[in-house]
Design a protein around this motif. Structure first.
Motif, mmCIF file in Angstrom:
data_model
loop_
_atom_site.group_PDB
_atom_site.id
_atom_site.type_symbol
_atom_site.label_atom_id
_atom_site.label_comp_id
_atom_site.label_asym_id
_atom_site.label_seq_id
_atom_site.Cartn_x
_atom_site.Cartn_y
_atom_site.Cartn_z
ATOM 1 N N ALA A 148 45.318 49.232 51.551
ATOM 2 C CA ALA A 148 45.954 47.912 51.558
ATOM 3 C C ALA A 148 44.917 46.804 51.386
ATOM 4 O O ALA A 148 45.138 45.835 50.650
ATOM 5 C CB ALA A 148 46.721 47.715 52.864
ATOM 6 N N THR A 149 43.784 46.951 52.053
ATOM 7 C CA THR A 149 42.702 45.966 51.906
ATOM 8 C C THR A 149 42.201 45.913 50.467
ATOM 9 O O THR A 149 41.952 44.835 49.912
ATOM 10 C CB THR A 149 41.537 46.313 52.850
ATOM 11 N N LEU A 150 42.078 47.097 49.885
ATOM 12 C CA LEU A 150 41.620 47.176 48.496
ATOM 13 C C LEU A 150 42.643 46.548 47.547
ATOM 14 O O LEU A 150 42.279 45.823 46.611
ATOM 15 C CB LEU A 150 41.375 48.635 48.132
ATOM 16 N N ALA A 151 43.928 46.812 47.799
ATOM 17 C CA ALA A 151 44.980 46.228 46.962
ATOM 18 C C ALA A 151 44.958 44.707 47.051
ATOM 19 O O ALA A 151 45.143 44.005 46.042
ATOM 20 C CB ALA A 151 46.344 46.769 47.399
ATOM 21 N N LEU A 152 44.729 44.175 48.256
ATOM 22 C CA LEU A 152 44.641 42.720 48.420
ATOM 23 C C LEU A 152 43.452 42.142 47.656
ATOM 24 O O LEU A 152 43.541 41.047 47.085
ATOM 25 C CB LEU A 152 44.526 42.362 49.905
ATOM 26 N N ALA A 153 42.347 42.877 47.638
ATOM 27 C CA ALA A 153 41.170 42.417 46.891
ATOM 28 C C ALA A 153 41.466 42.369 45.395
ATOM 29 O O ALA A 153 41.072 41.423 44.698
ATOM 30 C CB ALA A 153 39.979 43.341 47.171
ATOM 31 N N PHE A 154 42.185 43.380 44.894
ATOM 32 C CA PHE A 154 42.581 43.370 43.482
ATOM 33 C C PHE A 154 43.515 42.185 43.188
ATOM 34 O O PHE A 154 43.364 41.493 42.178
ATOM 35 C CB PHE A 154 43.279 44.688 43.121
ATOM 36 N N GLN A 155 44.491 41.975 44.064
ATOM 37 C CA GLN A 155 45.449 40.887 43.865
ATOM 38 C C GLN A 155 44.761 39.532 43.898
ATOM 39 O O GLN A 155 45.069 38.644 43.090
ATOM 40 C CB GLN A 155 46.543 40.956 44.933
ATOM 41 N N ASP A 156 43.818 39.364 44.824
ATOM 42 C CA ASP A 156 43.103 38.096 44.923
ATOM 43 C C ASP A 156 42.288 37.831 43.664
ATOM 44 O O ASP A 156 42.267 36.711 43.146
ATOM 45 C CB ASP A 156 42.183 38.122 46.142
ATOM 46 N N PHE A 157 41.635 38.870 43.155
ATOM 47 C CA PHE A 157 40.845 38.750 41.925
ATOM 48 C C PHE A 157 41.764 38.375 40.763
ATOM 49 O O PHE A 157 41.466 37.473 39.965
ATOM 50 C CB PHE A 157 40.134 40.063 41.641
ATOM 51 N N ASP A 158 42.898 39.062 40.658
ATOM 52 C CA ASP A 158 43.825 38.800 39.561
ATOM 53 C C ASP A 158 44.389 37.387 39.640
ATOM 54 O O ASP A 158 44.538 36.709 38.617
ATOM 55 C CB ASP A 158 44.956 39.828 39.585
ATOM 56 N N ARG A 159 44.714 36.933 40.848
ATOM 57 C CA ARG A 159 45.209 35.553 41.010
ATOM 58 C C ARG A 159 44.160 34.542 40.588
ATOM 59 O O ARG A 159 44.487 33.508 39.997
ATOM 60 C CB ARG A 159 45.618 35.311 42.462
ATOM 61 N N LYS A 160 42.910 34.834 40.894
ATOM 62 C CA LYS A 160 41.837 33.915 40.503
ATOM 63 C C LYS A 160 41.727 33.840 38.987
ATOM 64 O O LYS A 160 41.520 32.747 38.427
ATOM 65 C CB LYS A 160 40.505 34.385 41.101
ATOM 66 N N ILE A 161 41.879 34.980 38.314
ATOM 67 C CA ILE A 161 41.844 34.973 36.849
ATOM 68 C C ILE A 161 42.995 34.136 36.301
ATOM 69 O O ILE A 161 42.812 33.325 35.388
ATOM 70 C CB ILE A 161 41.912 36.408 36.295
ATOM 71 N N GLU A 162 44.190 34.329 36.853
ATOM 72 C CA GLU A 162 45.354 33.553 36.408
ATOM 73 C C GLU A 162 45.139 32.059 36.628
ATOM 74 O O GLU A 162 45.471 31.235 35.770
ATOM 75 C CB GLU A 162 46.607 34.008 37.158
ATOM 76 N N GLU A 163 44.587 31.727 37.779
ATOM 77 C CA GLU A 163 44.325 30.313 38.089
ATOM 78 C C GLU A 163 43.358 29.701 37.090
ATOM 79 O O GLU A 163 43.588 28.606 36.562
ATOM 80 C CB GLU A 163 43.763 30.208 39.499
#
Length: 219
Positions: A148-163
């Motif tokens: 779950a921690t790893l999935a959150l890290a992926f999601q945070d990275f992806d959101r930053k790219i989108e931003e």
């Protein structure tokens, strides 16, 4: 004096035309830079998705091995581990010049490595007959917490790219408008300078032809 002024006008026209051409080249380079930035974001996202899939492959292979203890599950796990290392290296290179992404990589990369190392160690413990310890680890939910921690890290990275893509897209729209306006202005300017350059040259050559020759030259 009139001849000197015409020569000066001709030189200024030439310099003006050179400046306009240089301006167009700069605008074209500006547009190329915008395209390269967009391509770089796309490549980072591609590698990030690839990394996420590889991590899922390791997890799936591990779960399969726990259930059936068949060595064929270890081969895709080993292949995924090697590909993960290569993908992390590529992401590190791609994000080296992106400060906002370097921070995400410092968070994501250690977690990915920890996850892969943990699955490898658990597999080794199974091979050594330490089944109960591995099963206890699975039942405790520690593995799910790490996933779950790893999935959150992926999601945070992806959101930053989108931003960053949204911000850059707005900037690209402004750039495209400036580039179109600038190219139109430099094209019209070059046309005007070209017309004046031709006129100045005609006046200059005409003036030179009008200069009377001395009696000595006519003789």
């Amino acid at each position: 004096m009139a001849l000197t002024r015409r020569i000066t006008v001709l030189l200024l026209a030439v310099l003006g035309l050179a400046g306009l051409v240089g301006g167009e080249l700069w605008l074209l380079g500006y547009a190329e830079k915008s395209h390269e930035e967009r391509a770089a974001y796309g490549q980072i996202r591609h590698e990030l998705l690839r990394l996420e899939r590889l991590v899922a492959d390791v997890d799936l292979a591990f779960r399969g091995y726990v259930l059936v203890r068949q060595p064929q599950f270890l081969e895709p796990m080993a292949a995924a581990e090697g590909a993960i290392t290569e993908t992390l290296d590529r992401l590190g290179t791609l994000t080296a010049q992106q400060a906002e992404f370097r921070g995400r990589m410092r968070i994501l990369a250690p977690r990915v490595k920890e996850f892969v190392s943990l699955k490898r160690n658990l597999t080794k413990r199974l091979d050594e007959g330490m089944d109960e310890g591995v099963l206890q680890y699975i039942r405790s939910g520690e593995g799910l917490a790490l996933a779950a921690t790893l999935a959150l890290a992926f999601q945070d990275f992806d959101r930053k790219i989108e931003e960053r893509e949204r911000i850059r897209e707005g900037q690209r729209e402004d750039r495209r408008l400036r580039i179109r306006t600038g190219l139109a202005a430099t094209t019209l300017g070059a046309l005007a300078v070209g017309v004046n350059l031709g006129r100045a040259r005609w006046l200059l050559t005409g003036r030179v032809r009008e200069v009377p020759q001395s009696p000595h030259q006519r003789a």
